[in-house]
Write a protein that holds these residues in place. Sequence first.
Motif: not given
Length: 216
Positions: A4-7, A26-30, A52-55, A68-73
């Motif tokens: 999961l990628i955030i950003g 891959i999942s991605i959030v923005d 990306g910080y909303d549960k 795995a999670v990547v926080c990329a904002t």
Amino acid sequence: MKILIIGCGKLGAGLAIELYKKGHTISIVDKDEDAFYNLGADFNGTIVCGNGYDKDVLMEAEIEYVDAVVCATGNDEINAVAAKIAKDIFYVKYVVARLYNPRKAKIFEALGIKAISTTGFSINRAIELLSFKMMDSLALLGNDASTEIIRIIATPSIDGLKVSEVCEENEFKLIAIVRKDTSFIPKSDDYIETYDTLYFVCKSESKRKLKIILGI
């Protein structure tokens, strides 16, 4: 791996594309729906619009099932909150966070979160961290494969050891270290830091001895 990628900015989108090409799920959030255009037409992973910080958003992205999670904002604080949620609430094994402020890296690492910085090197560095195994054999040398090039991620148990303490003459030698976004050939009195990527040349018959010394 399920990642999961955030950003979905330059780093997040670039990482999503590269990992997707390598066969990962891959999942991605923005929060900006237009950001997903950065992924291009060939990306076929899951996209979720939201913070990306909303549960609830993270659960929609199936964070419960990722490896795995990547926080990329582009915001260190958002990356910190999202990374802590991934680690502490959803118990994600591998969490990587992008940092603009390198001074915060030690804080992240103390929480069990790996840190990357500077966009130019971040995609390769993130892929390297996500490819983590306790000991990777990168190449077998010679027709008899009696010598190997090995990659190891330094664990907290060897933090502070000198390079000379993890080398044995004619058995294995530490030949390169990647630390954050820099690589170098170590001297015998250099110190190892947690999450360093260590490259050894090692006799195949000495791998067990090396693992014992490194505590893996």
